[in-house]
Design a protein around this motif. Structure first.
Motif, PDB file in Angstrom:
ATOM      1  N   ILE A 122      -1.571   8.502  -2.624  1.00  0.00           N
ATOM      2  CA  ILE A 122      -2.314   7.647  -2.986  1.00  0.00           C
ATOM      3  C   ILE A 122      -1.388   6.258  -3.569  1.00  0.00           C
ATOM      4  O   ILE A 122      -1.784   5.262  -3.830  1.00  0.00           O
ATOM      5  CB  ILE A 122      -3.426   8.435  -3.305  1.00  0.00           C
ATOM      6  CG1 ILE A 122      -4.620   9.541  -2.666  1.00  0.00           C
ATOM      7  CG2 ILE A 122      -4.319   6.896  -4.158  1.00  0.00           C
ATOM      8  CD1 ILE A 122      -5.109   8.599  -1.481  1.00  0.00           C
ATOM      9  N   ALA A 123      -0.256   7.112  -4.432  1.00  0.00           N
ATOM     10  CA  ALA A 123       0.304   6.231  -5.942  1.00  0.00           C
ATOM     11  C   ALA A 123       0.604   5.742  -4.722  1.00  0.00           C
ATOM     12  O   ALA A 123       1.033   3.842  -4.705  1.00  0.00           O
ATOM     13  CB  ALA A 123       1.243   6.597  -6.149  1.00  0.00           C
ATOM     14  N   LYS A 124       1.667   5.824  -3.568  1.00  0.00           N
ATOM     15  CA  LYS A 124       2.552   5.286  -2.776  1.00  0.00           C
ATOM     16  C   LYS A 124       1.171   3.745  -2.180  1.00  0.00           C
ATOM     17  O   LYS A 124       1.886   2.600  -2.150  1.00  0.00           O
ATOM     18  CB  LYS A 124       2.841   5.770  -1.936  1.00  0.00           C
ATOM     19  CG  LYS A 124       3.949   6.335  -2.231  1.00  0.00           C
ATOM     20  CD  LYS A 124       4.517   7.430  -1.003  1.00  0.00           C
ATOM     21  CE  LYS A 124       5.903   8.412  -1.973  1.00  0.00           C
ATOM     22  NZ  LYS A 124       6.631   9.410  -1.211  1.00  0.00           N
ATOM     23  N   ASP A 125      -0.031   4.665  -1.740  1.00  0.00           N
ATOM     24  CA  ASP A 125      -0.797   3.265  -0.813  1.00  0.00           C
ATOM     25  C   ASP A 125      -1.584   1.879  -1.911  1.00  0.00           C
ATOM     26  O   ASP A 125      -2.138   0.860  -1.653  1.00  0.00           O
ATOM     27  CB  ASP A 125      -2.185   4.055  -0.499  1.00  0.00           C
ATOM     28  CG  ASP A 125      -1.897   4.978   0.314  1.00  0.00           C
ATOM     29  OD1 ASP A 125      -1.406   4.639   1.550  1.00  0.00           O
ATOM     30  OD2 ASP A 125      -2.879   5.507   0.879  1.00  0.00           O
ATOM     31  N   ILE A 128       2.442   8.686 -13.097  1.00  0.00           N
ATOM     32  CA  ILE A 128       1.732   9.565 -12.125  1.00  0.00           C
ATOM     33  C   ILE A 128       0.998  10.398 -12.697  1.00  0.00           C
ATOM     34  O   ILE A 128       0.637  10.920 -12.089  1.00  0.00           O
ATOM     35  CB  ILE A 128       2.067   8.822 -10.541  1.00  0.00           C
ATOM     36  CG1 ILE A 128       2.497   9.879 -10.240  1.00  0.00           C
ATOM     37  CG2 ILE A 128       2.041   7.928 -10.381  1.00  0.00           C
ATOM     38  CD1 ILE A 128       3.333  10.127  -8.889  1.00  0.00           C
ATOM     39  N   GLY A 129       2.589  11.475 -13.717  1.00  0.00           N
ATOM     40  CA  GLY A 129       1.683  12.113 -13.570  1.00  0.00           C
ATOM     41  C   GLY A 129       1.720  13.711 -12.652  1.00  0.00           C
ATOM     42  O   GLY A 129       1.438  14.707 -13.008  1.00  0.00           O
ATOM     43  N   ASN A 130       2.903  13.038 -11.862  1.00  0.00           N
ATOM     44  CA  ASN A 130       2.860  14.145 -10.591  1.00  0.00           C
ATOM     45  C   ASN A 130       4.657  13.605 -10.182  1.00  0.00           C
ATOM     46  O   ASN A 130       4.646  12.995 -10.029  1.00  0.00           O
ATOM     47  CB  ASN A 130       2.216  14.609  -9.977  1.00  0.00           C
ATOM     48  CG  ASN A 130       1.755  15.613  -9.612  1.00  0.00           C
ATOM     49  OD1 ASN A 130       2.756  16.460  -9.341  1.00  0.00           O
ATOM     50  ND2 ASN A 130       0.578  16.248  -9.313  1.00  0.00           N
ATOM     51  N   TYR A 131       4.733  14.587  -8.543  1.00  0.00           N
ATOM     52  CA  TYR A 131       5.947  14.949  -7.860  1.00  0.00           C
ATOM     53  C   TYR A 131       5.622  12.973  -7.143  1.00  0.00           C
ATOM     54  O   TYR A 131       4.905  12.616  -7.042  1.00  0.00           O
ATOM     55  CB  TYR A 131       6.405  15.949  -7.967  1.00  0.00           C
ATOM     56  CG  TYR A 131       7.334  16.493  -9.083  1.00  0.00           C
ATOM     57  CD1 TYR A 131       8.803  16.455  -9.238  1.00  0.00           C
ATOM     58  CD2 TYR A 131       6.842  17.497  -9.159  1.00  0.00           C
ATOM     59  CE1 TYR A 131       9.147  17.322 -10.153  1.00  0.00           C
ATOM     60  CE2 TYR A 131       6.922  18.136 -10.246  1.00  0.00           C
ATOM     61  CZ  TYR A 131       8.388  18.193 -10.418  1.00  0.00           C
ATOM     62  OH  TYR A 131       9.296  19.128 -11.020  1.00  0.00           O
ATOM     63  N   VAL A 132       6.889  12.657  -7.182  1.00  0.00           N
ATOM     64  CA  VAL A 132       6.975  11.325  -6.229  1.00  0.00           C
ATOM     65  C   VAL A 132       7.925  11.472  -4.729  1.00  0.00           C
ATOM     66  O   VAL A 132       7.839  10.716  -4.270  1.00  0.00           O
ATOM     67  CB  VAL A 132       7.031   9.686  -6.756  1.00  0.00           C
ATOM     68  CG1 VAL A 132       6.538   9.806  -8.229  1.00  0.00           C
ATOM     69  CG2 VAL A 132       8.596  10.502  -7.537  1.00  0.00           C
ATOM     70  N   LEU A 134      -5.519   6.402 -11.383  1.00  0.00           N
ATOM     71  CA  LEU A 134      -4.334   6.242 -10.244  1.00  0.00           C
ATOM     72  C   LEU A 134      -5.026   4.627 -10.215  1.00  0.00           C
ATOM     73  O   LEU A 134      -3.880   3.291  -9.860  1.00  0.00           O
ATOM     74  CB  LEU A 134      -4.035   6.772  -8.575  1.00  0.00           C
ATOM     75  CG  LEU A 134      -3.181   8.394  -9.152  1.00  0.00           C
ATOM     76  CD1 LEU A 134      -2.841   9.037  -7.666  1.00  0.00           C
ATOM     77  CD2 LEU A 134      -2.081   8.041  -9.635  1.00  0.00           C
ATOM     78  N   ILE A 135      -6.422   4.535  -9.432  1.00  0.00           N
ATOM     79  CA  ILE A 135      -6.555   2.971  -9.471  1.00  0.00           C
ATOM     80  C   ILE A 135      -6.824   2.330 -10.735  1.00  0.00           C
ATOM     81  O   ILE A 135      -6.147   1.382 -10.530  1.00  0.00           O
ATOM     82  CB  ILE A 135      -8.321   2.599  -8.959  1.00  0.00           C
ATOM     83  CG1 ILE A 135      -7.847   2.979  -7.415  1.00  0.00           C
ATOM     84  CG2 ILE A 135      -8.456   1.773  -8.932  1.00  0.00           C
ATOM     85  CD1 ILE A 135      -9.153   3.653  -6.815  1.00  0.00           C
ATOM     86  N   ILE A 136      -7.078   2.838 -11.162  1.00  0.00           N
ATOM     87  CA  ILE A 136      -6.447   2.416 -13.099  1.00  0.00           C
ATOM     88  C   ILE A 136      -5.449   2.355 -13.091  1.00  0.00           C
ATOM     89  O   ILE A 136      -4.512   0.466 -13.500  1.00  0.00           O
ATOM     90  CB  ILE A 136      -7.609   3.370 -14.378  1.00  0.00           C
ATOM     91  CG1 ILE A 136      -9.252   2.837 -13.715  1.00  0.00           C
ATOM     92  CG2 ILE A 136      -7.012   2.612 -15.165  1.00  0.00           C
ATOM     93  CD1 ILE A 136     -10.011   3.323 -14.618  1.00  0.00           C
ATOM     94  N   LYS A 137      -4.129   3.031 -12.834  1.00  0.00           N
ATOM     95  CA  LYS A 137      -3.315   2.332 -13.454  1.00  0.00           C
ATOM     96  C   LYS A 137      -2.427   1.580 -12.633  1.00  0.00           C
ATOM     97  O   LYS A 137      -1.662   0.915 -13.087  1.00  0.00           O
ATOM     98  CB  LYS A 137      -2.495   4.391 -13.434  1.00  0.00           C
ATOM     99  CG  LYS A 137      -2.131   5.217 -14.241  1.00  0.00           C
ATOM    100  CD  LYS A 137      -1.880   6.309 -14.583  1.00  0.00           C
ATOM    101  CE  LYS A 137      -1.581   7.614 -15.392  1.00  0.00           C
ATOM    102  NZ  LYS A 137      -1.446   8.269 -14.625  1.00  0.00           N
ATOM    103  N   SER A 138      -2.806   1.413 -11.702  1.00  0.00           N
ATOM    104  CA  SER A 138      -2.431   0.786 -10.411  1.00  0.00           C
ATOM    105  C   SER A 138      -2.752  -0.964 -10.827  1.00  0.00           C
ATOM    106  O   SER A 138      -1.644  -1.900 -11.027  1.00  0.00           O
ATOM    107  CB  SER A 138      -2.539   0.186  -9.217  1.00  0.00           C
ATOM    108  OG  SER A 138      -4.324  -0.071  -9.121  1.00  0.00           O
ATOM    109  N   GLN A 139      -3.745  -1.127 -11.590  1.00  0.00           N
ATOM    110  CA  GLN A 139      -4.273  -2.490 -12.458  1.00  0.00           C
ATOM    111  C   GLN A 139      -3.373  -2.637 -13.764  1.00  0.00           C
ATOM    112  O   GLN A 139      -3.098  -3.769 -14.244  1.00  0.00           O
ATOM    113  CB  GLN A 139      -5.482  -2.181 -12.222  1.00  0.00           C
ATOM    114  CG  GLN A 139      -6.453  -2.722 -12.042  1.00  0.00           C
ATOM    115  CD  GLN A 139      -6.583  -2.879 -10.560  1.00  0.00           C
ATOM    116  OE1 GLN A 139      -5.054  -2.920  -9.132  1.00  0.00           O
ATOM    117  NE2 GLN A 139      -6.825  -4.703 -10.642  1.00  0.00           N
TER     118      GLN A 139
END
Ligand code: ZN
Length: 323
Positions: A316-319, A295-299, A261-266
Motif C-alpha cells: 500500500i505504501a508503494k501504491d 512506514i513502520g515496517n519492512y519495504v 499510511l494515507i495520512i503519512k503520504s500527505q
C-alpha cells in the motif's frame, strides 16, 4: 507469501547436522520398537518401508529431503493404510499413524528444535497470511514460559506421517491458517530453486484507485478499499489463499494501518522527505532503513517473513508513492 531459496535452507540445515542426525537415530530406534506390535500385512510392509527411510544407509536422507525428493518418496511409500484396527500399547489403543508420529517426535521438536531452526532461516511470521507470528507461548509449571513453534505440514502428516519431521515439508504458519488449511493442498511452494521467486512475491495487495481521495474527503476508514491479488495457478482447481485463509477478511480488520499510511503520504511529501534526509544526514541511515522507519515496517518482498503485516504495509505504501 514469498519463497525461500532451498540453498539458504540447506546451509542452515548443515549448521544443525548433529541435531538432525540425532533426530534420525532416535526416530529409527523408536520405529523399530513399533514392530513389536501386531500389525496386518499391509501395515507391516508400510512400516518397514518407513524404517528403511530412516536407516543410515538410506540413499535419501528423509529429514533433509528436498521438495522433489519428498514427492518421489510420496510416490514410493504412499498414503498410510487406512486404520482398520487398533493395537494395544499398555492401556492405550493407538493407530499405526499415531505410533509413527510419536516415534518421529514432531510434537516435542516444536518447542525444542524448530524455534532455533526457523530463527536461523529468518522466518518469524506465518508464511500464508503474514498477519501473525508463528510462536505461541505457554506458561510452564515453574512460572517461566516455553515457546512452541507452529508449523503446517505441506504434505499432510495425517496422510504421510513419515514426513512429519522432514524439514522441507514444514511451513511456519499461524494457528489459524494451520487450522484453516487442514488437508487442503494449495499451490504455493515455500522452498524454491528459482532465485527470482525469492525476491518478488507473486501476491499483492492493491489499494482501490479512489480509496485515498474518498478517505481524505470523509476521514472514514470504512471508505478504504483494497484487493488481494494472487498468481494464476497452474491447476485451475487449485484452492486460493482467499478461499482457504480468508486473506481479505483478515486484512479488512486492519484498515487503520492503511489509514495511517494515507495520512503519512500527505505529510511526508517529496520536499518534506528531502528536508528530513538532509536534516538527519548525520544518522547515516541506509535508504532501506530510512523507508522502513517511515512506514513502520519492512519495504522489500524478500523481508516479508520478518514481521507481521509487512506485505500489506509495503504494497500500500508503494501504491501511495510513499516509498
Ligand atoms: Zn496465518
Amino acid at each position: 507469501m514469498i519463497a525461500i531459496h532451498q540453498n539458504k535452507v540447506k546451509v542452515v540445515q548443515s549448521s544443525f547436522s548433529s541435531e538432525i542426525e540425532n533426530q534420525r537415530e532416535k526416530a529409527l530406534k523408536k520405529l523399530k520398537d513399533i514392530t513389536k506390535n501386531q500389525f496386518n500385512r499391509v501395515e507391516k510392509d508400510y512400516l518397514i518401508s518407513v524404517i528403511n527411510l530412516f536407516e543410515e544407509s538410506s540413499p535419501v536422507k528423509i529429514i533433509e529431503a528436498t521438495p522433489n525428493e519428498i514427492i518421489t518418496q510420496i510416490a514410493n511409500i504412499g498414503i498410510i493404510p487406512p486404520n482398520s484396527r487398533f493395537y494395544k500399547n499398555g492401556r492405550a489403543k493407538k493407530t499405526l499413524k499415531s505410533f509413527i508420529l510419536e516415534a518421529l517426535n514432531y510434537t516435542s521438536l516444536r518447542s525444542s528444535f524448530y524455534p532455533n531452526y526457523f530463527r536461523k532461516i529468518g522466518v518469524k511470521t506465518c508464511v500464508y497470511c503474514n498477519s501473525s507470528l508463528t510462536i505461541t507461548a505457554k506458561k510452564t509449571s515453574n512460572n517461566g514460559y516455553s515457546a512452541k513453534f507452529d508449523v503446517d505440514h505441506y504434505h499432510s502428516k495425517d496422510k504421510y506421517p513419515f514426513l512429519s519431521i522432514s524439514l522441507f515439508n514444514l511451513y511456519p504458519a499461524c494457528a489459524s491458517c494451520n487450522r484453516a488449511k487442514k488437508n487442503d493442498e494449495i499451490e504455493f511452494e515455500l522452498y524454491t530453486e528459482l532465485g527470482a521467486k525469492t525476491l518478488k512475491s507473486e501476491y499483492k495487495f492493491k489499494l482501490h484507485p479512489y480509496s485515498k481521495a474518498k478517505y481524505l474527503t470523509t476521514k472514514d476508514s470504512k471508505n478504504i478499499e483494497f484487493t488481494f491479488e494472487e498468481p494464476i495457478y497452474a491447476n485451475p482447481n487449485a484452492k486460493t489463499f482467499k478461499d482457504v485463509f480468508h486473506i481479505e477478511g483478515i486484512y479488512q480488520t486492519q484498515n487503520d494501518l492503511i489509514e495511517e499510511l494515507i495520512i503519512k503520504s500527505q505529510i511526508y511529501n517529496k520536499s518534506y522527505l528531502k528536508a528530513l534526509k538532509s536534516n538527519f544526514s548525520k544518522l547515516s541511515l541506509h535508504p532501506e532503513l530510512f523507508k522502513r522507519t517511515l512506514i513502520g515496517n519492512y519495504v522489500e518482498d524478500k523481508n516479508i517473513h520478518k514481521r507481521p503485516m509487512s506485505k500489506l504495509v509495503m504494497d500500500i505504501a508503494k501504491d501511495l508513492d510513499l516509498i
